[in-house]
Design a protein around this motif. Structure first.
Motif, PDB file in Angstrom:
ATOM      1  N   LYS A 134      -0.073  -7.083   0.097  1.00 36.18           N
ATOM      2  CA  LYS A 134      -0.751  -8.274  -0.407  1.00 36.18           C
ATOM      3  C   LYS A 134       0.288  -9.080  -1.173  1.00 36.18           C
ATOM      4  O   LYS A 134       0.920  -8.569  -2.096  1.00 36.18           O
ATOM      5  CB  LYS A 134      -1.895  -7.897  -1.345  1.00 36.18           C
ATOM      6  CG  LYS A 134      -3.031  -7.192  -0.654  1.00 36.18           C
ATOM      7  CD  LYS A 134      -4.113  -6.829  -1.646  1.00 36.18           C
ATOM      8  CE  LYS A 134      -5.212  -6.038  -0.980  1.00 36.18           C
ATOM      9  NZ  LYS A 134      -6.212  -5.571  -1.958  1.00 36.18           N
ATOM     10  N   GLN A 152       1.737   0.290   5.045  1.00 32.80           N
ATOM     11  CA  GLN A 152       1.188  -0.387   6.226  1.00 32.80           C
ATOM     12  C   GLN A 152       0.793  -1.833   5.933  1.00 32.80           C
ATOM     13  O   GLN A 152       0.825  -2.666   6.837  1.00 32.80           O
ATOM     14  CB  GLN A 152      -0.044   0.379   6.740  1.00 32.80           C
ATOM     15  CG  GLN A 152       0.280   1.758   7.253  1.00 32.80           C
ATOM     16  CD  GLN A 152       1.166   1.729   8.490  1.00 32.80           C
ATOM     17  OE1 GLN A 152       0.920   0.977   9.418  1.00 32.80           O
ATOM     18  NE2 GLN A 152       2.212   2.534   8.480  1.00 32.80           N
ATOM     19  N   HIS A 153       0.420  -2.121   4.694  1.00 27.77           N
ATOM     20  CA  HIS A 153      -0.063  -3.451   4.323  1.00 27.77           C
ATOM     21  C   HIS A 153       0.571  -3.904   3.008  1.00 27.77           C
ATOM     22  O   HIS A 153       0.869  -3.081   2.148  1.00 27.77           O
ATOM     23  CB  HIS A 153      -1.587  -3.448   4.176  1.00 27.77           C
ATOM     24  CG  HIS A 153      -2.297  -3.101   5.432  1.00 27.77           C
ATOM     25  ND1 HIS A 153      -2.553  -1.806   5.798  1.00 27.77           N
ATOM     26  CD2 HIS A 153      -2.786  -3.876   6.428  1.00 27.77           C
ATOM     27  CE1 HIS A 153      -3.178  -1.799   6.965  1.00 27.77           C
ATOM     28  NE2 HIS A 153      -3.328  -3.037   7.371  1.00 27.77           N
ATOM     29  N   PRO A 164       5.501  -3.901   6.360  1.00 27.56           N
ATOM     30  CA  PRO A 164       4.043  -3.951   6.309  1.00 27.56           C
ATOM     31  C   PRO A 164       3.464  -5.255   6.862  1.00 27.56           C
ATOM     32  O   PRO A 164       4.149  -6.279   6.932  1.00 27.56           O
ATOM     33  CB  PRO A 164       3.740  -3.815   4.816  1.00 27.56           C
ATOM     34  CG  PRO A 164       4.990  -4.195   4.120  1.00 27.56           C
ATOM     35  CD  PRO A 164       6.115  -3.895   5.045  1.00 27.56           C
ATOM     36  N   VAL A 165       2.207  -5.197   7.249  1.00 26.24           N
ATOM     37  CA  VAL A 165       1.456  -6.387   7.644  1.00 26.24           C
ATOM     38  C   VAL A 165       1.216  -7.190   6.376  1.00 26.24           C
ATOM     39  O   VAL A 165       0.805  -6.632   5.347  1.00 26.24           O
ATOM     40  CB  VAL A 165       0.118  -5.990   8.307  1.00 26.24           C
ATOM     41  CG1 VAL A 165      -0.728  -7.210   8.594  1.00 26.24           C
ATOM     42  CG2 VAL A 165       0.368  -5.181   9.568  1.00 26.24           C
ATOM     43  N   SER A 216       0.840  -1.202   0.000  1.00 26.99           N
ATOM     44  CA  SER A 216       0.000   0.000   0.000  1.00 26.99           C
ATOM     45  C   SER A 216       0.872   1.248   0.000  1.00 26.99           C
ATOM     46  O   SER A 216       2.041   1.208   0.393  1.00 26.99           O
ATOM     47  CB  SER A 216      -0.936  -0.004   1.213  1.00 26.99           C
ATOM     48  OG  SER A 216      -0.181   0.061   2.401  1.00 26.99           O
ATOM     49  N   LYS A 267      -0.492 -10.102   3.950  1.00 27.86           N
ATOM     50  CA  LYS A 267      -1.711 -10.870   3.667  1.00 27.86           C
ATOM     51  C   LYS A 267      -1.430 -11.711   2.433  1.00 27.86           C
ATOM     52  O   LYS A 267      -1.075 -11.178   1.382  1.00 27.86           O
ATOM     53  CB  LYS A 267      -2.902  -9.960   3.423  1.00 27.86           C
ATOM     54  CG  LYS A 267      -4.172 -10.722   3.079  1.00 27.86           C
ATOM     55  CD  LYS A 267      -5.350  -9.791   2.987  1.00 27.86           C
ATOM     56  CE  LYS A 267      -6.592 -10.473   2.495  1.00 27.86           C
ATOM     57  NZ  LYS A 267      -7.144 -11.447   3.376  1.00 27.86           N
TER      58      LYS A 267
END
Length: 125
Positions: free
Chosen positions: A48, A45-46, A88-89, A41, A91
């Motif tokens: 994928k 922060q995120h 980042p987190v 992102s 996923k």
């Protein structure tokens, strides 16, 4: 997309691929897993992480579940590898584009087999 994000996408893709190959020991992770794409992102922060998994639907689901369980471990490992203040987190998302591409090629092959060849087509009159 900024150069910083593109570079981070590339670094995370490389490092996660390496971690999956050598560090993640979960037996649910199928033998053939490859990271196809990473989308971080804009606020970093995120992320994928799109992965392609070779196997049955059950093996694919188990692998994604195992990767999501290992996301914290992978993130900690990335913290030591990346030259950034924030990791980042993560996923993990199953990427089916390779499977869909193979299905499309099979359809095209079947269609080509059904088409008459030039020696079978009637001569113009």
């Amino acid at each position: 997309m900024s150069r910083r994000i593109e570079r981070l996408n590339s670094l995370i893709r490389r490092d996660v691929s390496e971690l999956l190959r050598y560090e993640v020991k979960d037996p649910r992770v199928s033998g053939v897993v490859s990271v196809t794409r990473v989308d971080v992102s804009s606020d970093v922060q995120h992320a994928k992480i799109y992965v392609s998994v070779y196997g049955t639907l059950r093996e694919k689901e188990d692998t994604i579940s195992a990767l999501q369980s290992a996301a914290g471990f992978i993130r900690r490992q990335l913290r030591g590898r990346l030259e950034t203040r924030h990791v980042p987190v993560l996923k993990f998302i199953l990427d089916e584009t390779l499977t869909e591409g193979n299905q499309m090629l099979d359809l095209l092959d079947n269609l080509a087999e059904q088409m008459p060849t030039s020696s079978e087509s009637p001569a113009p009159q």
